[in-house]
Enzyme design. Structure first.
Site, PDB file in Angstrom:
ATOM      1  CE1 TYR A   1      -2.906  -3.132   0.358  1.00  0.00           C
ATOM      2  CE2 TYR A   1      -4.284  -1.908   2.080  1.00  0.00           C
ATOM      3  CZ  TYR A   1      -3.851  -3.070   1.289  1.00  0.00           C
ATOM      4  OH  TYR A   1      -4.878  -4.042   1.253  1.00  0.00           O
TER       5      TYR A   1
ATOM      6  CE  LYS B   1       1.315 -18.581  -1.083  1.00  0.00           C
ATOM      7  NZ  LYS B   1       0.611 -19.588  -0.811  1.00  0.00           N
TER       8      LYS B   1
ATOM      9  CG  ASP C   1      -2.301 -20.282   0.909  1.00  0.00           C
ATOM     10  OD1 ASP C   1      -1.548 -20.187   1.955  1.00  0.00           O
ATOM     11  OD2 ASP C   1      -1.887 -21.019   0.153  1.00  0.00           O
TER      12      ASP C   1
ATOM     13  CG  ASP D   1      -7.430  -3.971   3.530  1.00  0.00           C
ATOM     14  OD1 ASP D   1      -8.390  -3.807   4.592  1.00  0.00           O
ATOM     15  OD2 ASP D   1      -7.493  -3.690   2.263  1.00  0.00           O
TER      16      ASP D   1
ATOM     17  CG  ASP E   1     -13.141  -6.272   4.990  1.00  0.00           C
ATOM     18  OD1 ASP E   1     -12.622  -5.657   5.927  1.00  0.00           O
ATOM     19  OD2 ASP E   1     -13.937  -5.854   4.105  1.00  0.00           O
TER      20      ASP E   1
HETATM   21  C1  IPM Z   1      -9.209  -0.274   5.876  1.00  0.00           C
HETATM   22  C2  IPM Z   1      -9.638   0.189   4.331  1.00  0.00           C
HETATM   23  C3  IPM Z   1      -8.632   0.947   3.917  1.00  0.00           C
HETATM   24  C4  IPM Z   1      -7.209   0.065   3.970  1.00  0.00           C
HETATM   25  C5  IPM Z   1      -8.627   1.673   2.761  1.00  0.00           C
HETATM   26  C6  IPM Z   1     -10.014   2.587   2.776  1.00  0.00           C
HETATM   27  C7  IPM Z   1      -7.554   2.475   2.191  1.00  0.00           C
HETATM   28  O1  IPM Z   1     -10.136  -0.915   3.755  1.00  0.00           O
HETATM   29  O2  IPM Z   1      -9.162   0.460   6.945  1.00  0.00           O
HETATM   30  O3  IPM Z   1      -9.322  -1.597   5.943  1.00  0.00           O
HETATM   31  O4  IPM Z   1      -7.203  -0.568   3.082  1.00  0.00           O
HETATM   32  O5  IPM Z   1      -6.575  -0.013   4.853  1.00  0.00           O
HETATM   33 MN    MN Z   2     -10.355  -2.890   4.589  1.00  0.00          MN
END
Ligand code: IPM
Ligand code: MN
Length: 354
Positions: A140, A189, A221, A245, A249
């Site tokens: 990133y 990984k 993975d 990241d 989620d």
């Molecule tokens: C998060 C979001 C951010 C990230 C984006 C919006 C840049 O997805 O906070 O997880 O990837 O860190």
């Molecule tokens: Mn995110």
């Protein structure tokens, strides 16, 4: 205590106003003063200042003790240049504040186990995971570019990590594990990536300073699969930026809803950033539909980590739990037989418990 408030875009504004309502309740109960200073961030800052993280906002952040953030982004800014995207503002905020450690707890509330996407038998031992995501390195932040080549284009995002960056986040993970169940899983990984090899070597070295913590390793993975197969096996997951990241989620779905998960980003400075894991959700913005709990719990993390007010933080957590126990639900966690409430009502119910 000065708090920079950056509601951002979409549902960000709605959830942050609920979090502030709750902080006002804490303020009167514990007789402490919070000074809130609002700044623009993300798309709304692009509209007003032509910059997703403008000087005005940087100043407010640097003069604060903590930063409370909503969410950034939305379709309106999808076609701006990559350097000017709302997301870029968020990355710059994290980098500017030196917030290299992103703590994302994924906890399953017993009452919400049927909101989880997993079967009850998988959830029976409960879930209490802390994802420690590296936040200011990796792909990133590495060198990026796009170039024309003979038969099309070529693009790259360089992933780089130095020993120093890995050491400091590893220490955060081991310290946190010490206050929890004393287990760290390094997710990488290393069968393919050089950076992952360095992560393994460095984290293994640091682990020697933490003899009471049990360190194990998992390929990313496999980790993605294990989170679904047997999430109860995890305590602290330590991982690099992009893997964290993605896995955070995924972890949110195990706990029922992305609307429940808070996060804390801490690092080299004393000013932490506290934000819900969910995004700006433009589809439901402005409709009093979003779940404010992730933002309210982020405020609790701020009290705990930034202001060392553990008791007040516990108060917020207990208040959330009570409201859930009483059967109130926002739409994302709604089930038959429960009482549906909007964003604002949920905030009111929680502050009443405080
Ligand atoms: C998060 C979001 C951010 C990230 C984006 C919006 C840049 O997805 O906070 O997880 O990837 O860190
Ligand atoms: Mn995110």
């Amino acid at each position: 205590m000065k708090i920079a408030v950056l509601p951002g875009d979409g549902v960000g504004t709605e959830v942050i106003s609920q979090a502030i309502k709750v902080l006002h309740a804490v303020s009167s109960k514990y007789d402490i003063d919070f000074e809130f200073n609002e700044g623009k961030m993300g798309g709304s800052a692009i509209d007003e200042f032509g910059d997703p993280f403008p000087e005005e906002t940087i100043k407010i952040c640097k003069e604060s003790d903590a930063i409370l953030l909503g969410a950034v982004g939305g379709p309106k800014w999808d076609n701006v240049s990559p350097e000017m995207r709302p997301e870029k503002g968020l990355l710059k905020l994290r980098k500017t504040m030196g917030a290299f450690a992103n703590l994302r707890p994924a906890v399953l509330f017993k009452e919400l186990s049927s909101a989880s996407n997993l079967k009850n038998k998988i959830l029976k031992d409960g879930i209490d995971i802390m994802i420690v995501r590296e936040l200011t390195g990796g792909a990133y932040f590495g060198k990026k570019g796009t170039l024309e080549i003979e038969n099309g284009e070529k693009a790259y995002d360089v992933t780089e990590y130095s020993t120093f960056e890995i050491e400091r986040i590893a220490k955060v993970a081991f310290e946190i594990a010490g206050e929890r169940y004393s287990r760290v899983t390094l997710v990488d990984k290393s069968n393919v990536l050089q950076t992952s090899k360095l992560w393994r070597k460095t984290v293994t070295n640091i682990s020697k300073e933490y003899k009471n913590i049990d360190l194990n390793y998992m390929y990313v993975d496999n980790a993605a699969m294990q989170l679904i197969r047997n999430p109860g096996q995890f305590d602290v997951i330590l991982t690099e930026n992009m893997f964290g990241d993605i896995l955070s989620d995924e972890a949110s779905m195990i706990t029922g809803s992305l609307g429940m998960l808070p996060s804390a980003s801490i690092g080299s400075g004393n000013i932490g950033i506290y934000e819900p894991v969910h995004g700006s959700a433009p589809d439901i913005a402005g409709k009093d539909r979003v779940n404010p709990i992730a933002a309210i719990m982020s405020a609790a993390l701020m009290l705990k980590y930034n202001f060392k007010m553990s008791e007040a933080a516990k108060d917020i957590e207990n208040a959330v739990l009570k409201v859930i126990e009483k059967g109130y639900r926002t739409l994302d966690i709604m089930e038959e037989g429960k009482s549906p409430v909007g964003t604002d009502k949920m905030g009111d119910l929680i502050l009443t418990e405080i």
